[in-house]
Design a protein around this motif. Sequence first.
Motif, PDB file in Angstrom:
ATOM      1  N   UNK A 160       0.844  -1.189   0.000  1.00 24.68           N
ATOM      2  CA  UNK A 160       0.000   0.000   0.000  1.00 24.68           C
ATOM      3  C   UNK A 160       0.884   1.244   0.000  1.00 24.68           C
ATOM      4  N   UNK A 161       0.692   2.100  -0.975  1.00 20.36           N
ATOM      5  CA  UNK A 161       1.471   3.333  -1.099  1.00 20.36           C
ATOM      6  C   UNK A 161       0.795   4.412  -0.253  1.00 20.36           C
ATOM      7  N   UNK A 162       1.558   4.972   0.687  1.00 15.96           N
ATOM      8  CA  UNK A 162       1.002   5.955   1.625  1.00 15.96           C
ATOM      9  C   UNK A 162       1.943   7.144   1.729  1.00 15.96           C
ATOM     10  N   UNK A 163       1.431   8.201   2.363  1.00 14.58           N
ATOM     11  CA  UNK A 163       2.295   9.332   2.717  1.00 14.58           C
ATOM     12  C   UNK A 163       1.986   9.743   4.146  1.00 14.58           C
ATOM     13  N   UNK A 164       3.040  10.020   4.891  1.00 17.08           N
ATOM     14  CA  UNK A 164       2.927  10.485   6.272  1.00 17.08           C
ATOM     15  C   UNK A 164       2.154  11.803   6.293  1.00 17.08           C
ATOM     16  N   UNK A 165       1.119  11.883   7.143  1.00 18.75           N
ATOM     17  CA  UNK A 165       0.305  13.108   7.176  1.00 18.75           C
ATOM     18  C   UNK A 165       1.101  14.308   7.666  1.00 18.75           C
ATOM     19  N   UNK A 166       2.235  14.072   8.335  1.00 19.80           N
ATOM     20  CA  UNK A 166       3.063  15.181   8.810  1.00 19.80           C
ATOM     21  C   UNK A 166       4.043  15.672   7.746  1.00 19.80           C
TER      22      UNK A 166
ATOM     23  N   UNK B 185       4.419  18.040   2.218  1.00 20.23           N
ATOM     24  CA  UNK B 185       3.745  17.969   0.919  1.00 20.23           C
ATOM     25  C   UNK B 185       2.505  17.070   0.948  1.00 20.23           C
ATOM     26  N   UNK B 186       2.127  16.577   2.121  1.00 25.99           N
ATOM     27  CA  UNK B 186       1.040  15.600   2.198  1.00 25.99           C
ATOM     28  C   UNK B 186      -0.267  16.129   1.595  1.00 25.99           C
ATOM     29  N   UNK B 187      -0.503  17.419   1.727  1.00 24.61           N
ATOM     30  CA  UNK B 187      -1.735  17.992   1.198  1.00 24.61           C
ATOM     31  C   UNK B 187      -1.851  17.903  -0.310  1.00 24.61           C
TER      32      UNK B 187
ATOM     33  N   UNK C 291      -1.236  11.426  -8.250  1.00 25.71           N
ATOM     34  CA  UNK C 291      -0.444  12.531  -7.710  1.00 25.71           C
ATOM     35  C   UNK C 291       1.008  12.109  -7.507  1.00 25.71           C
ATOM     36  N   UNK C 292       1.227  10.843  -7.132  1.00 26.12           N
ATOM     37  CA  UNK C 292       2.595  10.332  -6.990  1.00 26.12           C
ATOM     38  C   UNK C 292       3.278  10.330  -8.349  1.00 26.12           C
ATOM     39  N   UNK C 293       2.558   9.872  -9.354  1.00 30.12           N
ATOM     40  CA  UNK C 293       3.116   9.810 -10.712  1.00 30.12           C
ATOM     41  C   UNK C 293       3.490  11.211 -11.214  1.00 30.12           C
ATOM     42  N   UNK C 294       2.663  12.186 -10.841  1.00 32.00           N
ATOM     43  CA  UNK C 294       2.863  13.556 -11.330  1.00 32.00           C
ATOM     44  C   UNK C 294       3.936  14.304 -10.548  1.00 32.00           C
ATOM     45  N   UNK C 295       3.938  14.148  -9.226  1.00 36.94           N
ATOM     46  CA  UNK C 295       4.808  14.961  -8.373  1.00 36.94           C
ATOM     47  C   UNK C 295       6.125  14.279  -8.022  1.00 36.94           C
ATOM     48  N   UNK C 296       6.171  12.950  -8.130  1.00 35.57           N
ATOM     49  CA  UNK C 296       7.412  12.213  -7.885  1.00 35.57           C
ATOM     50  C   UNK C 296       7.674  11.295  -9.080  1.00 35.57           C
ATOM     51  N   UNK C 297       7.956  11.874 -10.231  1.00 31.36           N
ATOM     52  CA  UNK C 297       8.100  11.067 -11.450  1.00 31.36           C
ATOM     53  C   UNK C 297       9.193  10.008 -11.301  1.00 31.36           C
ATOM     54  N   UNK C 298       8.852   8.796 -11.704  1.00 30.88           N
ATOM     55  CA  UNK C 298       9.806   7.696 -11.636  1.00 30.88           C
ATOM     56  C   UNK C 298       9.715   6.866 -10.373  1.00 30.88           C
TER      57      UNK C 298
END
Length: 259
Positions: free
Chosen positions: A157-163, A166-168, A175-182
């Motif tokens: 499961x791909x997640x991001x720490x709410x703290x 950039x979590x917002x 959004x991962x594909x767009x903001x963290x390409x590769x």
Amino acid sequence: MSFTIEEKGRPNTQEYRVYFKNSEGKYISPFHDVPIYANEAENIFHAIVEVPRWTNAKMEIATKDPLNPLKQDVKKGNLRYVANVFPHKGYIWNYGAIPQTWEDPNHKDSDTGCCGDNDPIDICDIGNKVCSRGEVIKVKVLGTLALIDEGETDWKVIVINTEDPEAGSFNNIDDVRRLKPGYLEATVDWFKRYKVPDGKPENQFAFNGEFKDRDFAIETVKSTHEFWKALISKMTNAGELNCMNTSVSDSPIHTFLFD
């Protein structure tokens, strides 16, 4: 709700353990006592960090031990370390699991055609912070990858720490594909090849290695929570799993807190 850890033994030995305590300093199980939800209304989940990013020691929740501390996996009598598979260094995310979940080895997943791997569901935290071993974080679910690991369903499961600052900006897998390409491509490559240096074949994936979106991933997590509920209430066979807990009051394996 806060949690602390207590290390026992020396790191990089088979005796090393990381135990968890609640805010009162009482020992608890990270598998059974840390609540799945940090905020159920917003689908914010807790996650236990087993392996910090860039490290190699394969630490995991000891599901068969009382109170389920973290310990290093052992294969053929040797401590297990994940190889550096070029161009990656160790784990490329903070890696861990969502508490109060269980991938039931007796349930054949209708999407993957394989049974569960008998562990809590795994997470890959893509946030910028390098977390510490045993840290309990709050995460947003973004999507999931269906790894088939030696014939077993092993959701990642791909997640991001709410703290994370950039979590917002991250609300779904696109959004991962767009903001963290590769990053997603690197994730598939990592899981495909990380066992090859140990003489194992490349891993396979359901859905041709495509990531499923946030809604699918959240439903997958919730389904593993239902499997866990059956496990902790002894409505299904636990096998060698240790279900001792200090917080699930209607569980037949509930025990009193101790220092």
